[in-house]
Design a protein around this motif. Structure first.
Motif, PDB file in Angstrom:
ATOM      1  N   MET A 150      -4.600  14.707  -5.822  1.00  0.00           N
ATOM      2  CA  MET A 150      -4.757  13.828  -4.737  1.00  0.00           C
ATOM      3  C   MET A 150      -5.751  13.815  -3.941  1.00  0.00           C
ATOM      4  SD  MET A 150      -2.403  11.260  -4.356  1.00  0.00           S
ATOM      5  CE  MET A 150      -2.407  11.492  -3.057  1.00  0.00           C
ATOM      6  N   LEU A 151      -6.337  14.853  -3.681  1.00  0.00           N
ATOM      7  CA  LEU A 151      -7.837  14.188  -3.647  1.00  0.00           C
ATOM      8  C   LEU A 151      -8.799  14.251  -3.959  1.00  0.00           C
ATOM      9  CD1 LEU A 151      -7.517  19.075  -1.870  1.00  0.00           C
ATOM     10  CD2 LEU A 151      -6.955  16.221  -1.084  1.00  0.00           C
ATOM     11  N   LEU A 164      -5.404   7.813  -8.064  1.00  0.00           N
ATOM     12  CA  LEU A 164      -3.955   8.529  -7.613  1.00  0.00           C
ATOM     13  C   LEU A 164      -3.539   8.058  -6.444  1.00  0.00           C
ATOM     14  CD1 LEU A 164      -1.531   9.673  -8.629  1.00  0.00           C
ATOM     15  CD2 LEU A 164      -2.324  11.978  -8.389  1.00  0.00           C
ATOM     16  N   GLN A 165      -4.377   8.374  -5.281  1.00  0.00           N
ATOM     17  CA  GLN A 165      -4.171   7.708  -4.519  1.00  0.00           C
ATOM     18  C   GLN A 165      -4.215   6.243  -3.902  1.00  0.00           C
ATOM     19  OE1 GLN A 165      -7.960   8.602  -2.347  1.00  0.00           O
ATOM     20  NE2 GLN A 165      -8.611  10.600  -2.703  1.00  0.00           N
ATOM     21  N   ALA A 191      -3.475  14.464   1.243  1.00  0.00           N
ATOM     22  CA  ALA A 191      -4.297  14.132   0.873  1.00  0.00           C
ATOM     23  C   ALA A 191      -4.594  12.680   1.400  1.00  0.00           C
ATOM     24  CB  ALA A 191      -4.299  14.228  -1.001  1.00  0.00           C
ATOM     25  N   LEU A 192      -3.792  11.981   1.764  1.00  0.00           N
ATOM     26  CA  LEU A 192      -4.128  10.163   1.708  1.00  0.00           C
ATOM     27  C   LEU A 192      -4.787  10.233   3.451  1.00  0.00           C
ATOM     28  CD1 LEU A 192      -1.264   8.346   0.653  1.00  0.00           C
ATOM     29  CD2 LEU A 192      -3.318   8.568  -0.445  1.00  0.00           C
ATOM     30  N   VAL A 205      -8.525   8.954   4.072  1.00  0.00           N
ATOM     31  CA  VAL A 205      -8.310   7.520   5.042  1.00  0.00           C
ATOM     32  C   VAL A 205      -8.946   7.766   6.748  1.00  0.00           C
ATOM     33  CG1 VAL A 205      -6.974   5.506   5.757  1.00  0.00           C
ATOM     34  CG2 VAL A 205      -6.405   6.196   3.684  1.00  0.00           C
ATOM     35  N   ASN A 206      -8.508   8.472   6.706  1.00  0.00           N
ATOM     36  CA  ASN A 206      -8.935   9.105   8.605  1.00  0.00           C
ATOM     37  C   ASN A 206      -9.352  10.203   8.279  1.00  0.00           C
ATOM     38  OD1 ASN A 206      -6.737   7.603   9.956  1.00  0.00           O
ATOM     39  ND2 ASN A 206      -5.186   8.836   8.538  1.00  0.00           N
TER      40      ASN A 206
END
Length: 210
Positions: free
Chosen positions: A108-109, A114-115, A172-173, A177-178
């Motif tokens: 995920m990272l 996949l993200q 992970a997201l 993203v942030n």
């Protein structure tokens, strides 16, 4: 001298063409996310006529499903998951679960596709993503059958894994993203990632017998 099969050339060429279209879809999806996906966009990216998408995959959803089966963490090509599911024995060693969760966290990272796939799944109502979710649930039942009697008394292993997997997705997201910390932990650093991996291992140790 054996005669060369007439069909072998066209069959191989079809397979190569399908693979190139799937790869083109992957590049586009990684770059643009699901909002940038269309038959025309995939055709431009692959340098093939978009009629080939319908011919070889049925429609755009068929192409998406083929792509997901090849790239999703919970798909058929994941060697860690495949090894667990192909084993006739039930899961009795907590390390199998720890490895699976830590592998998901790493993927995920690092895996932009996949993200984007998870973002698509939770941000838009889609027939194809509903099917993906159903397929994952079917796979999940196979996985949970391996966990029968592995958990300690009074531990709901399904609920525990649901929280861990959902947490992995969000952390992970959020980090990608942030780019900010979460509960004071910077997931984008090796130290932060190590803390999450250690927590995943600890939770499994508390939940699983062996």
């Amino acid at each position: 001298m054996k005669k060369r099969k007439v069909s072998s050339g066209p069959i191989r060429e079809k397979a190569r063409t399908m693979d190139r279209i799937v790869q083109a879809f992957g590049r586009l999806f990684k770059r643009e996310g699901h909002a940038g996906i269309s038959s025309s966009a995939v055709a431009r990216e692959s340098n093939y006529n978009r009629s080939l998408i319908n011919r070889y995959f049925g429609d755009l959803d068929g192409l998406v499903e083929t792509y997901i089966k090849q790239t999703d963490f919970w798909g058929d090509t994941n060697p860690v998951l495949k090894d667990i599911l192909s084993n006739e024995k039930t899961i009795e060693d907590k390390k199998d679960i720890q490895d699976l969760l830590q592998n998901l966290f790493s993927e995920m990272l690092d895996n932009k596709e996949l993200q984007n796939l998870i973002l698509w799944e939770i941000s838009e109502e889609s027939d194809i993503m509903k099917k993906v979710a159903r397929d994952r649930e079917a796979m999940g039942e196979n996985l949970f059958s391996k966990l029968e009697n592995a958990n300690k008394e009074d531990v709901d292993i399904r609920a525990l894994l649901a929280l861990q997997i959902a947490g992995i997705y969000y952390l992970a997201l959020h980090s990608k993203v942030n780019g900010s910390t979460f509960c004071g932990i910077d997931i984008n650093t090796s130290e932060g990632q190590s803390r999450i991996n250690n927590a995943l291992s600890k939770i499994t140790e508390l939940a699983v017998k062996k």
